[in-house]
Design a protein around this motif. Structure first.
Motif, short mmCIF file in Angstrom:
data_model
loop_
_atom_site.label_atom_id
_atom_site.label_comp_id
_atom_site.label_asym_id
_atom_site.label_seq_id
_atom_site.Cartn_x
_atom_site.Cartn_y
_atom_site.Cartn_z
N GLU A 178 82.57 78.94 13.02
CA GLU A 178 81.58 79.00 11.95
C GLU A 178 81.14 80.44 11.73
O GLU A 178 80.76 81.14 12.67
N GLU A 234 78.68 78.78 7.22
CA GLU A 234 77.48 78.09 7.71
C GLU A 234 76.79 77.30 6.60
O GLU A 234 76.10 76.31 6.87
N LYS A 237 79.05 72.28 3.05
CA LYS A 237 78.58 70.90 3.08
C LYS A 237 79.73 69.98 3.43
O LYS A 237 80.88 70.23 3.07
N ILE A 238 79.40 68.91 4.14
CA ILE A 238 80.36 67.84 4.40
C ILE A 238 80.02 66.68 3.49
O ILE A 238 78.88 66.19 3.50
N ASP A 241 77.53 63.66 4.16
CA ASP A 241 76.74 63.96 5.36
C ASP A 241 75.47 64.67 4.94
O ASP A 241 75.51 65.76 4.38
N GLY A 244 71.42 68.34 8.34
CA GLY A 244 71.15 69.74 8.05
C GLY A 244 70.68 69.99 6.64
O GLY A 244 70.42 71.13 6.26
N GLU A 245 70.56 68.93 5.82
CA GLU A 245 70.13 69.11 4.43
C GLU A 245 68.74 69.75 4.42
O GLU A 245 67.80 69.27 5.02
N ILE A 248 69.22 74.90 5.91
CA ILE A 248 70.08 76.07 5.92
C ILE A 248 69.28 77.37 5.90
O ILE A 248 69.74 78.40 6.37
N SER A 259 74.37 72.81 13.61
CA SER A 259 75.06 73.53 12.55
C SER A 259 76.16 72.68 11.92
O SER A 259 76.58 71.66 12.49
N VAL A 260 76.63 73.12 10.77
CA VAL A 260 77.71 72.39 10.12
C VAL A 260 78.98 72.44 10.96
O VAL A 260 79.77 71.48 10.97
N ARG A 263 78.64 69.71 13.55
CA ARG A 263 78.80 68.38 12.95
C ARG A 263 80.26 68.11 12.61
O ARG A 263 80.78 67.01 12.83
#
Length: 366
Positions: A178, A234, A237-238, A241, A244-245, A248, A259-260, A263
């Motif tokens: 990342e 970083e 977006k997934i 998912d 973490g919304e 950031i 962190s993304v 995940r």
């Protein structure tokens, strides 16, 4: 003439080269340079009637105390992420203006990213001659192709990615690396391309795990050394998912769901059964001395800033566009957002950079 100079936002290699260049260029003209510590925060902490507060939050810069700083990373003036307009007690712009006037500061040179330079544009609109210098390792300031710190961040990232291959290969895992880049995936895109990783996920394109994970599994299976490498921004977006919304803008340790990269790593193991190595390069990307490119740009931006002030041209942001140094109105960054040109530079179906058609493109390919 007395110039004030400060650095704000995240530190990057190359800031000290720019500071030295401003000081030497100003000294050649017989001008004074006052450095403010900790960005706009330092200016706000000054009581112009209190010599102790002035000494604690500023210093006179001359040839002697900037000697050799260009070889060092970070910023000798230190930094903060402070916007005087958004303080608990309200807008501190009038206090900033009072400090500059009473300290005899005729013009400002500000080195920063989007946040620092937005206030610089605001200050310019109040009548203060300001030259802003774009710096960010994300390279996401609108109006310039290049920001101080980007080249070193990419170089650091490529070195680390290639070093991590030894461990990831030894354990036959899938590596998830990342990189910083909240709004723009340029750092991940270029570092992933130069390190020739298998897949790169950028901030501009949500990752569909039903597509990405089979690709990574096939990358690992088809590699004679039984491993695969994936770089992710970083700010990526997934799809589907919500983890973490809204987090950031926080530091990594304050994010509720990790962190993304973490995940994504969990999903890789859950869906493919493969072991993973998740590595957040984070501050290592901005640590240490600048590379040759960031020294060059730092020196050039600093010299150009003083030249503009010498011509009476305030209210400008220095830039690099199509490989040429120049300048634009200081509020240019307010009128757009800089991000990866996905259609030209990225294959969203394969999660790979599309950077091989280079004729007529600038050096950094965007």
């Amino acid at each position: 003439m007395r110039i004030g100079i400060l650095t704000g936002g995240g530190d990057v290699p190359g800031l000290n080269a720019c500071i030295r260049s401003v000081v030497l260029s100003a000294d050649d003209l017989g001008w004074e340079v006052m450095g403010f510590r900790r960005g706009w925060e330092g200016v706000m902490r000054i009581d112009p009637g209190d010599p102790a507060s002035i000494a604690a939050n500023s210093l006179v810069l001359d040839r002697n105390n900037v000697r050799g700083i260009d070889r060092m990373g970070g910023t000798m003036l230190h930094t903060s992420r402070t916007d005087p307009r958004t303080q608990k007690d309200g807008d501190e712009t009038p206090h900033v203006l009072d400090v500059l006037e009473r300290l005899g500061v005729d013009a400002m040179v500000t080195l920063g990213g989007d946040g620092t330079l937005r206030f610089s544009a605001h200050l310019s609109a109040q009548g203060v001659p300001v030259i802003s210098v774009p710096k960010t390792m994300d390279n996401d300031v609108f109006g310039t192709d290049y920001c101080i710190g980007f080249s070193t961040a990419v170089s650091r990232s490529v070195e680390a990615i290639n070093a991590l291959r030894t461990t990831i290969e030894s354990h036959e895992r899938i590596g998830i690396i990342e990189l910083f880049g909240r709004r723009s995936g340029e750092t991940a895109l270029l570092a992933g391309f130069l390190a020739q990783v298998d897949r790169t996920v950028i901030a501009e394109v949500p990752a569909d795990l039903d597509v990405l994970l089979p690709l990574l599994a096939e990358d690992k299976a088809s590699n004679p050394d039984h491993y695969a490498m994936c770089v992710i921004s970083e700010g990526a977006k997934i799809a589907g998912d919500n983890g973490g919304e809204g987090d950031i803008a926080k530091s990594a340790i304050d994010r509720a769901d990790g962190s993304v990269g973490q995940r994504l790593g969990r999903e890789v193991t859950a869906r493919t059964g493969s072991g993973v190595v998740v590595q957040e390069l984070a501050y290592l990307m901005r640590a240490g001395e600048p590379d040759a490119m960031d020294r060059m740009v730092g020196f050039a931006f600093g010299g150009l800033a003083v030249q503009l002030l010498g011509r009476g041209e305030g209210g400008r942001m220095v830039t690099l566009t199509d490989g040429n140094y120049g300048h634009v109105p200081i509020d240019t960054l307010l009128h757009g957002r800089k991000s990866v040109d996905v259609s030209a530079l990225y294959d969203r179906a394969s999660y790979r950079a599309r950077l091989m058609r280079v004729e007529g493109m600038p050096m950094f390919l965007y």
